[in-house]
Design a protein around this motif. Structure first.
Motif, short mmCIF file in Angstrom:
data_model
loop_
_atom_site.label_atom_id
_atom_site.label_comp_id
_atom_site.label_asym_id
_atom_site.label_seq_id
_atom_site.Cartn_x
_atom_site.Cartn_y
_atom_site.Cartn_z
N LYS A 87 -58.18 26.13 -8.42
CA LYS A 87 -57.38 25.08 -7.80
C LYS A 87 -58.15 24.34 -6.71
CE LYS A 87 -52.97 24.49 -5.32
NZ LYS A 87 -53.53 23.96 -4.06
N VAL A 88 -58.00 23.04 -6.69
CA VAL A 88 -58.54 22.20 -5.62
C VAL A 88 -57.41 21.93 -4.63
CG1 VAL A 88 -59.44 19.93 -5.03
CG2 VAL A 88 -60.32 21.14 -7.02
N ASP A 89 -57.67 22.14 -3.35
CA ASP A 89 -56.63 21.93 -2.34
C ASP A 89 -56.45 20.46 -1.98
OD1 ASP A 89 -55.89 24.73 -1.77
OD2 ASP A 89 -57.98 24.88 -1.11
N MET A 90 -57.54 19.71 -2.03
CA MET A 90 -57.45 18.30 -1.66
C MET A 90 -58.66 17.55 -2.19
SD MET A 90 -56.68 16.69 2.12
CE MET A 90 -56.00 15.05 2.27
N VAL A 91 -58.47 16.27 -2.48
CA VAL A 91 -59.56 15.37 -2.87
C VAL A 91 -59.77 14.36 -1.76
CG1 VAL A 91 -60.30 13.60 -4.50
CG2 VAL A 91 -59.13 15.65 -5.34
N LEU A 92 -61.02 14.18 -1.35
CA LEU A 92 -61.36 13.16 -0.35
C LEU A 92 -62.32 12.16 -0.97
CD1 LEU A 92 -61.14 16.06 1.45
CD2 LEU A 92 -61.26 14.34 3.25
N SER A 93 -62.04 10.88 -0.77
CA SER A 93 -62.84 9.82 -1.36
C SER A 93 -63.44 8.97 -0.25
CB SER A 93 -61.96 8.96 -2.27
OG SER A 93 -62.73 7.99 -2.94
N GLY A 94 -64.76 8.83 -0.26
CA GLY A 94 -65.45 8.04 0.77
C GLY A 94 -66.72 8.73 1.23
N ILE A 95 -67.24 8.37 2.35
CA ILE A 95 -66.73 7.35 3.26
C ILE A 95 -67.15 5.98 2.73
CG2 ILE A 95 -66.79 6.47 5.61
CD1 ILE A 95 -67.58 9.36 6.45
N ASN A 96 -66.19 5.08 2.59
CA ASN A 96 -66.49 3.78 2.00
C ASN A 96 -67.26 2.89 2.96
OD1 ASN A 96 -65.99 1.95 -0.35
ND2 ASN A 96 -65.14 0.68 1.27
N ASN A 97 -68.12 2.07 2.37
CA ASN A 97 -68.91 1.10 3.12
C ASN A 97 -68.07 -0.13 3.38
OD1 ASN A 97 -70.97 -0.40 4.23
ND2 ASN A 97 -71.97 -0.83 2.29
N GLY A 98 -67.26 -0.08 4.43
CA GLY A 98 -66.31 -1.15 4.74
C GLY A 98 -64.89 -0.63 4.69
N THR A 99 -63.99 -1.26 5.42
CA THR A 99 -62.61 -0.80 5.45
C THR A 99 -61.90 -1.09 4.13
OG1 THR A 99 -61.87 -2.89 6.41
CG2 THR A 99 -62.39 -1.10 7.94
N ASN A 100 -60.86 -0.30 3.87
CA ASN A 100 -59.96 -0.57 2.75
C ASN A 100 -58.57 -0.76 3.34
OD1 ASN A 100 -61.30 -0.55 0.13
ND2 ASN A 100 -61.96 1.51 0.72
N ALA A 101 -58.32 -1.97 3.78
CA ALA A 101 -57.06 -2.33 4.43
C ALA A 101 -56.48 -3.54 3.72
CB ALA A 101 -57.30 -2.64 5.91
N GLY A 102 -55.17 -3.75 3.90
CA GLY A 102 -54.55 -4.90 3.27
C GLY A 102 -54.66 -4.85 1.76
N ILE A 103 -54.89 -5.99 1.15
CA ILE A 103 -54.95 -6.11 -0.31
C ILE A 103 -56.11 -5.33 -0.91
CG2 ILE A 103 -56.42 -8.18 -0.40
CD1 ILE A 103 -53.25 -7.54 -2.52
N ASP A 104 -57.09 -4.94 -0.08
CA ASP A 104 -58.25 -4.19 -0.57
C ASP A 104 -57.85 -2.89 -1.26
OD1 ASP A 104 -59.88 -6.13 0.41
OD2 ASP A 104 -60.57 -5.00 2.16
N VAL A 105 -56.70 -2.32 -0.90
CA VAL A 105 -56.32 -1.04 -1.50
C VAL A 105 -56.10 -1.18 -3.00
CG1 VAL A 105 -55.32 -0.16 0.65
CG2 VAL A 105 -53.85 -1.31 -1.02
N LEU A 106 -55.80 -2.39 -3.48
CA LEU A 106 -55.61 -2.60 -4.91
C LEU A 106 -56.93 -2.71 -5.66
CD1 LEU A 106 -52.62 -5.13 -4.98
CD2 LEU A 106 -52.57 -2.66 -5.34
N VAL A 137 -49.64 -1.07 5.20
CA VAL A 137 -50.72 -1.91 4.70
C VAL A 137 -50.49 -3.34 5.15
CG1 VAL A 137 -51.74 -2.87 2.60
CG2 VAL A 137 -51.19 -0.43 2.71
N GLY A 138 -51.55 -4.00 5.55
CA GLY A 138 -51.45 -5.34 6.10
C GLY A 138 -51.59 -6.45 5.09
N GLY A 139 -51.75 -7.67 5.59
CA GLY A 139 -51.73 -8.85 4.73
C GLY A 139 -53.08 -9.48 4.51
N ARG A 140 -54.15 -8.69 4.56
CA ARG A 140 -55.47 -9.28 4.34
C ARG A 140 -55.57 -9.87 2.94
NH1 ARG A 140 -60.65 -5.50 4.83
NH2 ARG A 140 -60.52 -6.06 7.03
N THR A 141 -56.00 -11.12 2.88
CA THR A 141 -56.30 -11.78 1.62
C THR A 141 -57.67 -12.44 1.73
OG1 THR A 141 -55.15 -13.77 2.35
CG2 THR A 141 -53.87 -12.18 1.06
N TYR A 142 -58.08 -13.12 0.67
CA TYR A 142 -59.40 -13.76 0.65
C TYR A 142 -59.26 -15.21 0.23
CZ TYR A 142 -61.31 -9.06 0.98
OH TYR A 142 -61.60 -7.79 1.40
#
Length: 250
Positions: A87-106, A183-188
């Motif tokens: 069994k795995v207790d937890m999965v951690l993903s990263g550390i990403n090069n740059g934030t993942n905030a707002g629309i970036d999570v998609l 999650v915020g409203g960051r767009t591009y």
């Protein structure tokens, strides 16, 4: 705890190295990450060709590490099925090069790998560091990830929770605190740069600038103010606000 680490920047990226270095001090760590950068691949998976997996040596890291010729979601799927015993207790993903905030999570492969773990009923955390002028804050982000793991492990390691952690590019002593927020409203403001190739065909390169929303109480806003942000996510995309209303149409 037994932890699976992955990312979307590739198995040799500095971010996953820094996270592994911190977490293997107190936990059992296994690394399974893409063989090459797969940023912004979202939740894509490989279906029509086999995954090639190689055990790799990461200098200075004692944990086992594997490169996977696929996406971040592929890495989680194949690691849980073929690379890890028990069994795995937890999965951690990263550390990403740059934030993942707002629309970036998609768009984010980092966040999608964490969501893939939740689909398998394993709690997860996506960890991202703000980048400014080519400088990262990986060491600080790794410390916050380790500290958060200790705070939530007894009560909040539920199988369907995805924790999205963003760390600003600020010295640790200058960070104002942690904000649990939405999650915020960051767009591009996107556009395509057009070029005519020698063959006569055209290429279109995606370009654009971030259009940051200044709405308070969001991850985009608080990272900009110098806070670490933490947002609990879930992969259920149902719009519950209008669910019953739409039912009445039929």
């Amino acid at each position: 705890m037994k932890l699976l680490l992955t990312n979307d920047d590739g198995v040799n990226a500095k971010g996953i190295y820094t996270l592994a270095k911190e977490l293997e001090k107190n936990h059992e760590v296994i690394i399974a990450a893409p063989s090459a950068e797969r940023s912004a691949c979202s939740h894509s998976i490989t279906m029509r060709e086999p995954l090639i997996i190689k055990e790799v040596n990461l200098s200075g890291i004692k944990s086992k590490a594997y490169s996977v010729s696929g996406t971040p979601a592929d890495c989680v799927k194949v690691a849980l099925d073929k690379l890890i015993d028990g069994k795995v207790d937890m999965v951690l993903s990263g550390i990403n090069n740059g934030t993942n905030a707002g629309i970036d999570v998609l768009y984010s492969g980092t966040v999608s790998a964490a969501i893939e773990a939740a689909i398998y009923k394993i709690p997860s955390m996506a960890v991202s560091s703000e980048i400014k002028d080519g400088e990262d804050n990986y060491e600080v982000a790794a410390e916050y990830a380790a500290e958060l793991l200790e705070k939530i492990k007894d009560k909040y390691l539920k199988d369907d929770i995805v924790w999205n952690l963003n760390v600003p590019m600020v010295n640790k002593e200058k960070i104002k605190g942690i904000k649990v927020c939405r999650v915020g409203g960051r767009t591009y403001n996107n556009y395509f740069e057009e070029k005519v190739l020698e063959s006569g065909s055209k290429s279109f390169q995606l370009k654009g600038e971030i259009n940051n929303s200044e709405n308070a109480e969001t991850d985009v806003y608080f990272v900009k103010q110098g806070y670490v942000t933490l947002t609990p996510l879930h992969y259920d995309l149902t719009n519950f606000k209008i669910l019953e209303e739409v039912k009445s149409l039929f």
